[in-house]
Design a protein around this motif. Structure first.
Motif, PDB file in Angstrom:
ATOM      1  N   THR A 119      28.599 -17.429   8.119  1.00  0.00           N
ATOM      2  CA  THR A 119      28.446 -16.605   6.817  1.00  0.00           C
ATOM      3  C   THR A 119      26.706 -16.880   6.564  1.00  0.00           C
ATOM      4  O   THR A 119      26.625 -17.026   5.131  1.00  0.00           O
ATOM      5  CB  THR A 119      29.205 -16.651   5.806  1.00  0.00           C
ATOM      6  OG1 THR A 119      29.288 -18.773   5.466  1.00  0.00           O
ATOM      7  CG2 THR A 119      30.486 -15.940   6.132  1.00  0.00           C
ATOM      8  N   GLY A 120      26.035 -18.023   6.869  1.00  0.00           N
ATOM      9  CA  GLY A 120      25.209 -19.124   6.397  1.00  0.00           C
ATOM     10  C   GLY A 120      23.947 -18.219   6.430  1.00  0.00           C
ATOM     11  O   GLY A 120      23.828 -17.352   7.326  1.00  0.00           O
ATOM     12  N   PHE A 121      22.475 -18.148   6.054  1.00  0.00           N
ATOM     13  CA  PHE A 121      21.416 -17.711   6.923  1.00  0.00           C
ATOM     14  C   PHE A 121      21.061 -17.979   7.853  1.00  0.00           C
ATOM     15  O   PHE A 121      20.277 -17.112   8.735  1.00  0.00           O
ATOM     16  CB  PHE A 121      20.217 -18.690   5.580  1.00  0.00           C
ATOM     17  CG  PHE A 121      18.686 -18.149   5.782  1.00  0.00           C
ATOM     18  CD1 PHE A 121      18.721 -17.021   5.454  1.00  0.00           C
ATOM     19  CD2 PHE A 121      18.196 -19.310   6.896  1.00  0.00           C
ATOM     20  CE1 PHE A 121      16.993 -16.698   5.481  1.00  0.00           C
ATOM     21  CE2 PHE A 121      16.821 -18.334   6.933  1.00  0.00           C
ATOM     22  CZ  PHE A 121      16.381 -17.109   6.563  1.00  0.00           C
ATOM     23  N   SER A 122      21.025 -19.236   8.564  1.00  0.00           N
ATOM     24  CA  SER A 122      20.885 -19.379   9.716  1.00  0.00           C
ATOM     25  C   SER A 122      21.629 -19.566  10.851  1.00  0.00           C
ATOM     26  O   SER A 122      22.828 -20.270  10.407  1.00  0.00           O
ATOM     27  CB  SER A 122      19.803 -20.461  10.672  1.00  0.00           C
ATOM     28  OG  SER A 122      19.692 -21.586   9.821  1.00  0.00           O
ATOM     29  N   ASP A 123      22.277 -19.271  12.060  1.00  0.00           N
ATOM     30  CA  ASP A 123      23.060 -19.390  12.905  1.00  0.00           C
ATOM     31  C   ASP A 123      22.843 -20.085  14.409  1.00  0.00           C
ATOM     32  O   ASP A 123      21.660 -19.333  15.344  1.00  0.00           O
ATOM     33  CB  ASP A 123      23.811 -18.253  13.362  1.00  0.00           C
ATOM     34  CG  ASP A 123      25.250 -18.471  14.752  1.00  0.00           C
ATOM     35  OD1 ASP A 123      25.376 -19.461  14.652  1.00  0.00           O
ATOM     36  OD2 ASP A 123      25.717 -17.778  14.701  1.00  0.00           O
ATOM     37  N   ASP A 124      22.003 -21.406  15.311  1.00  0.00           N
ATOM     38  CA  ASP A 124      22.010 -21.674  15.800  1.00  0.00           C
ATOM     39  C   ASP A 124      22.654 -22.226  17.108  1.00  0.00           C
ATOM     40  O   ASP A 124      22.112 -22.782  17.388  1.00  0.00           O
ATOM     41  CB  ASP A 124      20.729 -23.065  15.710  1.00  0.00           C
ATOM     42  CG  ASP A 124      21.538 -24.498  14.976  1.00  0.00           C
ATOM     43  OD1 ASP A 124      22.840 -24.071  14.672  1.00  0.00           O
ATOM     44  OD2 ASP A 124      20.840 -25.374  14.497  1.00  0.00           O
ATOM     45  N   ARG A 125      23.940 -21.230  16.854  1.00  0.00           N
ATOM     46  CA  ARG A 125      25.014 -21.703  18.273  1.00  0.00           C
ATOM     47  C   ARG A 125      24.424 -21.945  19.236  1.00  0.00           C
ATOM     48  O   ARG A 125      25.033 -22.228  20.450  1.00  0.00           O
ATOM     49  CB  ARG A 125      25.847 -21.584  17.997  1.00  0.00           C
ATOM     50  CG  ARG A 125      25.943 -19.689  18.340  1.00  0.00           C
ATOM     51  CD  ARG A 125      27.384 -19.118  17.890  1.00  0.00           C
ATOM     52  NE  ARG A 125      27.337 -18.690  16.436  1.00  0.00           N
ATOM     53  CZ  ARG A 125      28.632 -17.983  16.178  1.00  0.00           C
ATOM     54  NH1 ARG A 125      29.920 -17.880  16.068  1.00  0.00           N
ATOM     55  NH2 ARG A 125      28.302 -17.330  14.289  1.00  0.00           N
ATOM     56  N   TYR A 126      23.412 -20.751  19.449  1.00  0.00           N
ATOM     57  CA  TYR A 126      22.965 -20.966  20.659  1.00  0.00           C
ATOM     58  C   TYR A 126      22.074 -21.697  21.365  1.00  0.00           C
ATOM     59  O   TYR A 126      21.334 -21.468  22.236  1.00  0.00           O
ATOM     60  CB  TYR A 126      22.807 -18.528  21.058  1.00  0.00           C
ATOM     61  CG  TYR A 126      23.834 -18.012  20.556  1.00  0.00           C
ATOM     62  CD1 TYR A 126      24.594 -18.206  21.106  1.00  0.00           C
ATOM     63  CD2 TYR A 126      23.500 -17.410  19.347  1.00  0.00           C
ATOM     64  CE1 TYR A 126      26.002 -17.352  20.543  1.00  0.00           C
ATOM     65  CE2 TYR A 126      23.767 -16.461  18.764  1.00  0.00           C
ATOM     66  CZ  TYR A 126      25.405 -16.357  19.677  1.00  0.00           C
ATOM     67  OH  TYR A 126      26.291 -15.422  19.134  1.00  0.00           O
ATOM     68  N   GLY A 127      21.529 -22.341  20.578  1.00  0.00           N
ATOM     69  CA  GLY A 127      20.260 -23.207  21.137  1.00  0.00           C
ATOM     70  C   GLY A 127      18.892 -21.919  20.831  1.00  0.00           C
ATOM     71  O   GLY A 127      18.404 -22.340  20.228  1.00  0.00           O
ATOM     72  N   ASP A 128      18.592 -21.199  21.655  1.00  0.00           N
ATOM     73  CA  ASP A 128      16.777 -21.199  21.890  1.00  0.00           C
ATOM     74  C   ASP A 128      16.714 -20.175  21.210  1.00  0.00           C
ATOM     75  O   ASP A 128      15.755 -19.350  20.530  1.00  0.00           O
ATOM     76  CB  ASP A 128      16.905 -20.624  23.396  1.00  0.00           C
ATOM     77  CG  ASP A 128      17.551 -20.085  23.772  1.00  0.00           C
ATOM     78  OD1 ASP A 128      18.903 -19.654  23.833  1.00  0.00           O
ATOM     79  OD2 ASP A 128      17.511 -18.980  25.288  1.00  0.00           O
ATOM     80  N   VAL A 129      17.675 -19.080  20.430  1.00  0.00           N
ATOM     81  CA  VAL A 129      17.430 -17.743  19.910  1.00  0.00           C
ATOM     82  C   VAL A 129      19.055 -17.745  18.556  1.00  0.00           C
ATOM     83  O   VAL A 129      20.020 -18.331  18.553  1.00  0.00           O
ATOM     84  CB  VAL A 129      18.511 -17.082  20.492  1.00  0.00           C
ATOM     85  CG1 VAL A 129      18.861 -15.889  19.995  1.00  0.00           C
ATOM     86  CG2 VAL A 129      17.754 -16.617  21.889  1.00  0.00           C
ATOM     87  N   VAL A 130      17.440 -18.069  17.103  1.00  0.00           N
ATOM     88  CA  VAL A 130      18.461 -18.531  15.987  1.00  0.00           C
ATOM     89  C   VAL A 130      18.866 -16.746  15.354  1.00  0.00           C
ATOM     90  O   VAL A 130      18.083 -16.449  15.431  1.00  0.00           O
ATOM     91  CB  VAL A 130      17.545 -18.959  15.241  1.00  0.00           C
ATOM     92  CG1 VAL A 130      18.307 -19.835  13.798  1.00  0.00           C
ATOM     93  CG2 VAL A 130      17.426 -20.554  16.392  1.00  0.00           C
ATOM     94  N   ILE A 131      20.600 -16.819  15.020  1.00  0.00           N
ATOM     95  CA  ILE A 131      20.188 -15.461  13.835  1.00  0.00           C
ATOM     96  C   ILE A 131      20.014 -16.446  12.892  1.00  0.00           C
ATOM     97  O   ILE A 131      19.760 -16.525  12.002  1.00  0.00           O
ATOM     98  CB  ILE A 131      22.000 -14.719  14.713  1.00  0.00           C
ATOM     99  CG1 ILE A 131      22.434 -15.446  15.572  1.00  0.00           C
ATOM    100  CG2 ILE A 131      22.666 -14.115  13.443  1.00  0.00           C
ATOM    101  CD1 ILE A 131      21.810 -14.279  16.278  1.00  0.00           C
ATOM    102  N   VAL A 132      19.194 -15.139  12.361  1.00  0.00           N
ATOM    103  CA  VAL A 132      18.504 -14.882  10.833  1.00  0.00           C
ATOM    104  C   VAL A 132      19.052 -13.993   9.619  1.00  0.00           C
ATOM    105  O   VAL A 132      19.194 -12.974  10.141  1.00  0.00           O
ATOM    106  CB  VAL A 132      17.058 -15.198  10.712  1.00  0.00           C
ATOM    107  CG1 VAL A 132      16.549 -15.096   9.557  1.00  0.00           C
ATOM    108  CG2 VAL A 132      16.971 -16.681  11.680  1.00  0.00           C
ATOM    109  N   ARG A 133      19.500 -14.613   8.170  1.00  0.00           N
ATOM    110  CA  ARG A 133      20.487 -13.524   7.849  1.00  0.00           C
ATOM    111  C   ARG A 133      19.626 -13.175   6.439  1.00  0.00           C
ATOM    112  O   ARG A 133      19.894 -13.754   6.206  1.00  0.00           O
ATOM    113  CB  ARG A 133      21.806 -13.824   7.002  1.00  0.00           C
ATOM    114  CG  ARG A 133      22.811 -13.921   8.506  1.00  0.00           C
ATOM    115  CD  ARG A 133      23.820 -13.661   8.202  1.00  0.00           C
ATOM    116  NE  ARG A 133      25.141 -13.787   9.646  1.00  0.00           N
ATOM    117  CZ  ARG A 133      25.311 -14.930  10.378  1.00  0.00           C
ATOM    118  NH1 ARG A 133      24.625 -16.355   9.765  1.00  0.00           N
ATOM    119  NH2 ARG A 133      25.815 -15.122  10.989  1.00  0.00           N
ATOM    120  N   PRO A 134      18.330 -12.669   6.609  1.00  0.00           N
ATOM    121  CA  PRO A 134      17.983 -12.555   4.726  1.00  0.00           C
ATOM    122  C   PRO A 134      17.633 -11.776   4.235  1.00  0.00           C
ATOM    123  O   PRO A 134      17.271 -11.505   2.870  1.00  0.00           O
ATOM    124  CB  PRO A 134      16.299 -12.049   5.463  1.00  0.00           C
ATOM    125  CG  PRO A 134      16.776 -11.435   6.956  1.00  0.00           C
ATOM    126  CD  PRO A 134      18.313 -11.782   7.284  1.00  0.00           C
TER     127      PRO A 134
END
Length: 507
Positions: free
Chosen positions: A294-309
């Motif tokens: 639920t956070g703004f950024s999700d970096d669990r994958y390392g090289d690809v970051v999920i962003v929720r603007p």
């Protein structure tokens, strides 16, 4: 006493509703208000647009996750939230836009019609509508069927190190470098319109043969469609189906991002949707992963970051914005369409929050502010992100590696004791083991079977607590995609070897 207070509250709401008629804008104090976002926030049309645009760009500027010149993949579902996100990106890349966005966008749409039981004719109609909407953006876009997960490589489930380690903590340096490149290469005209900016940077994509980058869409093979339907039919509950769908969708987005060189993925979850995820994930045992989910950024994958603007916007704000400024969206039926409220934990959580929000408008914002305070220690998370074992499905750090004196271990002991068979029931099991893969049930029960399909009892230790609950509602793990089964087999072998040599390892 409670009934009297509730009646007073209802009367007060009626008085407030009558007072809202004919109000002026709270910002410019001149124009008449066309909408009221919260109890006292009345906006005219122009002020509401400025408010909406400022919130989007302030969210990206405040967090400083997306660097200039990066390739960003916009995850599009056809809904109002993702449509508003693409519209904001499209306007933010304009020529005369103040505080303009400086990344390189691309769009991805995943066709999930097979998982929802739609016919091919319905899926073609949905895809044609999506193509018409995305072609107007002038961004490069990909339309990929969900069946593509059965062709993914095994490397999808492996985390990688961050792509640009020199950018970490040097946002201003990255901005200055990008502006210097702009001045040095005026012929590229990177400060042009959104369509020109997208067209300048599309030619460097290196997509695989199974991933066209021209927005075309082809009929997936029948074998893959039947395999996908078989996997979802093996799930007993709608809750498990939705969790599997979310995981497969994330794996496919990750594969497209890595294949086409995207380092960031923008997802369009609104504040209302994240509040539903917060309550549903706690109910599903994913409390340890709430900062990532639920956070703004999700970096669990390392090289690809999920962003929720879009996480600062409520669904009401997004709906009014799309209506006032003619932002087109496409309605596509999902698994939860026309389902009863108690059909799944996710749908029940959504119904509960929506009804509570009607009477208490601060419900969603309160839950959102609560989730905003949940953080993972950045230093420890950066060190453990690559080293710790990951869940085989959601790719989060395993939360089951705990001490013996824990509630989880006590639950496991109770489950093992309850699943033990009496001594007189061991003979039929031995006879079953001699049949060596005569059926799928043999692969699930036999201990000496030489099949390549992992057994459920070998599959469970590789999952986090929440994914274990999901897999227990699946009749057979043999219906999972091949890359998941291959990775499970590899990790189970490593775990067996590690247990054999455990006493010889140094701490």
């Amino acid at each position: 006493m409670c009934e009297v207070e509730y009646r007073d509250y209802v009367d007060l709401k009626k008085e407030e509703k009558s007072e809202r008629l004919g109000r002026t804008c709270m910002k410019c104090k001149e124009g008449s208000a066309v909408l009221i976002i919260r109890v006292g926030d009345a906006f005219c049309k122009s002020c509401f647009k400025d408010y909406f645009v400022h919130k989007f760009r302030a969210m990206l500027g405040k967090n400083r996750v997306v660097y200039p010149g990066e390739k960003v993949l916009l995850a599009y579902s056809g809904g109002p939230s993702s449509s508003a996100m693409i519209h904001q990106v499209q306007e933010g890349l304009g020529r005369d836009t103040p505080k303009k966005l400086r990344f390189i966008p691309g769009i991805l749409f995943i066709d999930e019609g097979a998982a929802c039981g739609q016919s091919w004719k319905q899926r073609e109609q949905n895809v044609s509508e999506i193509q018409q909407v995305l072609q107007k953006t002038n961004f490069p876009f990909h339309i990929v069927p969900l069946e593509q997960v059965f062709t993914l490589p095994q490397s999808v489930l492996q985390s990688a190190s961050p792509g640009n380690p020199e950018h970490i903590g040097n946002y201003k340096r990255a901005v200055n470098s990008f502006l210097g490149q702009q001045r040095a290469h005026k012929e590229d005209e990177l400060s042009g319109t959104a369509g020109e900016l997208a067209q300048l940077c599309v030619t460097e994509y290196e997509c695989g043969n199974t991933l066209p980058n021209d927005g075309t869409y082809s009929h997936p093979p029948v074998e893959l469609t039947s395999a996908l339907m078989e996997m979802f039919n093996s799930a007993r509950t709608l809750t498990a189906k939705l969790e599997l769908l979310q995981s497969l969708r994330s794996h496919l987005i990750l594969h497209v991002a890595r294949t086409c060189g995207y380092s960031k993925v923008m997802s369009g979850e609104s504040c209302t949707r994240l509040a539903v995820h917060l309550l549903a994930n706690i109910s599903l045992g994913r409390g340890a992963f709430l900062p990532l989910d639920t956070g703004f950024s999700d970096d669990r994958y390392g090289d690809v970051v999920i962003v929720r603007p879009m996480r600062e916007y409520s669904l009401k704000e997004i709906s009014f914005y799309n209506r006032l400024f003619n932002v087109q969206s496409v309605f596509i039926p999902t698994m939860e369409t026309k389902a009863p409220e108690n059909s799944s934990i996710q749908h029940l959580s959504e119904s509960f929050i929506t009804k509570l929000q009607e009477d208490f408008p601060s419900t969603v914002s309160t839950m959102y502010r609560t989730s905003e305070k949940l953080n993972v220690s950045k230093k420890e998370h950066a060190e453990e992100n690559i080293q710790q074992e990951k869940c085989l499905i959601c790719m989060c750090n395993l939360d089951t590696r705990v001490g013996e004196a824990s509630a989880f271990c006590a639950t496991q002991v109770s489950q093992n004791l309850s699943q033990r068979r009496p001594k007189n029931d061991t003979e039929p099991t031995r006879d079953l083991e001699k049949q060596c893969c005569s059926s799928e049930q043999c692969c699930e029960r036999s201990t000496s079977c030489s099949s390549s399909v992992p057994r459920t009892q070998d599959f469970i230790p590789l999952l986090c607590y929440s994914c274990r609950v999901t897999v227990k509602d699946v009749t057979s793990v043999s219906t999972f995609p091949p890359y998941v089964l291959q990775e499970a087999k590899l990790r189970s072998r490593r775990l067996e070897i590690r247990n054999e040599i455990q006493e010889f390892l140094l701490d």
